[in-house]
Design an enzyme around this catalytic site. Structure first.
Site, PDB file in Angstrom:
ATOM      1  N   LEU A 212      -9.526   4.365  10.720  1.00  0.00           N
ATOM      2  CA  LEU A 212     -10.124   3.181  11.341  1.00  0.00           C
ATOM      3  C   LEU A 212      -9.423   2.834  12.651  1.00  0.00           C
ATOM      4  O   LEU A 212     -10.081   2.490  13.646  1.00  0.00           O
ATOM      5  CB  LEU A 212     -10.069   1.999  10.379  1.00  0.00           C
TER       6      LEU A 212
ATOM      7  N   THR B 142     -10.288   3.339   5.939  1.00  0.00           N
ATOM      8  CA  THR B 142      -9.887   2.057   6.534  1.00  0.00           C
ATOM      9  C   THR B 142      -8.429   2.066   6.981  1.00  0.00           C
ATOM     10  O   THR B 142      -7.903   1.028   7.387  1.00  0.00           O
ATOM     11  CB  THR B 142     -10.098   0.906   5.531  1.00  0.00           C
ATOM     12  N   ALA B 143      -7.764   3.222   6.916  1.00  0.00           N
ATOM     13  CA  ALA B 143      -6.360   3.310   7.313  1.00  0.00           C
ATOM     14  C   ALA B 143      -6.252   3.890   8.723  1.00  0.00           C
ATOM     15  O   ALA B 143      -6.837   3.353   9.667  1.00  0.00           O
ATOM     16  CB  ALA B 143      -5.594   4.137   6.272  1.00  0.00           C
ATOM     17  N   TYR B 144      -5.539   4.997   8.890  1.00  0.00           N
ATOM     18  CA  TYR B 144      -5.343   5.621  10.205  1.00  0.00           C
ATOM     19  C   TYR B 144      -6.690   5.941  10.858  1.00  0.00           C
ATOM     20  O   TYR B 144      -6.880   5.760  12.070  1.00  0.00           O
ATOM     21  CB  TYR B 144      -4.514   6.891  10.003  1.00  0.00           C
TER      22      TYR B 144
ATOM     23  N   ASP C 120      -4.774  14.228  21.508  1.00  0.00           N
ATOM     24  CA  ASP C 120      -3.475  14.014  20.870  1.00  0.00           C
ATOM     25  C   ASP C 120      -3.449  14.647  19.486  1.00  0.00           C
ATOM     26  O   ASP C 120      -2.386  14.949  18.953  1.00  0.00           O
ATOM     27  CB  ASP C 120      -3.170  12.521  20.754  1.00  0.00           C
TER      28      ASP C 120
ATOM     29  N   ASP D 224       0.817  -1.211   0.000  1.00  0.00           N
ATOM     30  CA  ASP D 224       0.000   0.000   0.000  1.00  0.00           C
ATOM     31  C   ASP D 224       0.858   1.270   0.000  1.00  0.00           C
ATOM     32  O   ASP D 224       0.466   2.297  -0.560  1.00  0.00           O
ATOM     33  CB  ASP D 224      -0.925   0.008   1.218  1.00  0.00           C
TER      34      ASP D 224
END
Length: 262
Positions: free
Chosen positions: A166, A162-164, A151, A51
């Site tokens: 998720l 669906t990356a960071y 944060d 990816d």
């Protein structure tokens, strides 16, 4: 969004490798079988890696997009197809295209310098020290959250949901929806705020409060700017990036399947 278009022209193919041993070996075999055209002359790009390589290739060609067919020679490979050497031209002709639009990040730092960058997955803001970030959130110029202590925060595209996004407990979005996800990262105050779904026509402005005491970095995918004071995020509808996937394994179907994993 998956779309039906005429079959992708596959007379000329440009192969790209992540540089990993397995990817480089595949690159040499495929070049011997199908030839290899310069990137700017090819009809389609075949990316060999994971990816990370797909995101790099999308960024590399963002000013002059070409259809990209990824084959997994990396680790995760969520955006990639399975690796086969036989019948590649036939696979490319049968592949289903998915159109994605990047985000535009406009960031201003403590020195007043302004920087613009694009993100395929997300624009994120993260604290730089032990001090939590203190942020004000505006949507289309109107304050919606006067103070978020966390944060950080991110704005994700459907393709990047669906990356960071998720992993930060943000919502998974089907590829075709005209939405962006606004997701806090480890929010402390307000405790119950879990983010928002926004129309992709809206503008998100995030102001860093107490920037000297609580420094924050902003990143558009892998491109980072330190000590920002304000970040503006919009969807770049004028840029359309094309990912190709085998029938039955489209990005839409993968995103749907991800919602039923546990």
């Amino acid at each position: 969004m998956s779309v039906v278009t005429p079959a992708v022209r596959t007379q000329t193919i440009a192969f790209l490798s992540s540089g990993a041993k397995e990817a480089n070996e595949a690159l040499e075999r495929l070049k011997a079988l199908y030839g290899d055209s310069p990137l700017d002359e090819a009809d389609v790009i075949v990316a060999l890696g994971g990816d990370g390589l797909m995101l790099q290739t999308l960024h590399k060609t963002i000013k002059s997009p070409k259809p990209i067919f990824g084959m997994n020679r990396g680790s995760v490979g969520f955006l990639m197809n399975d690796y086969w050497e036989v019948g590649l031209r036939e696979r490319l002709r049968a592949a289903l295209p998915a159109i994605i639009h990047p985000l535009i990040m406009r960031a201003r730092d403590v020195h007043g310098a302004e920087t613009t960058a694009r993100a395929i997955n997300e624009v994120s803001m993260l604290r730089q020290t032990y001090q939590a970030a203190k942020l004000r959130i505006e949507i289309d110029g109107k304050t919606q959250l006067g103070e978020l202590i966390a944060d950080g925060i991110l704005v994700a595209t459907p393709a990047g949901s669906t990356a960071y996004n998720l992993s930060a407990n943000g919502p998974i979005m089907p590829l075709g929806v005209p939405l962006m996800a606004l997701t806090p990262l480890s929010p402390f105050r307000p405790r119950r705020w879990r983010g928002a779904l926004l129309r992709d026509s809206q503008r998100v402005t995030i102001e860093v409060m107490e920037a000297d005491k609580r420094p924050v970095a902003a990143a558009a995918d892998h491109f980072e700017i330190r000590r920002v004071v304000e970040v503006d995020v919009t969807m770049d509808k004028a840029t359309s990036l094309i990912l190709l996937h085998d029938p039955g394994h489209s990005l839409d179907e993968r995103i749907l399947g991800e919602q039923f994993r546990y």
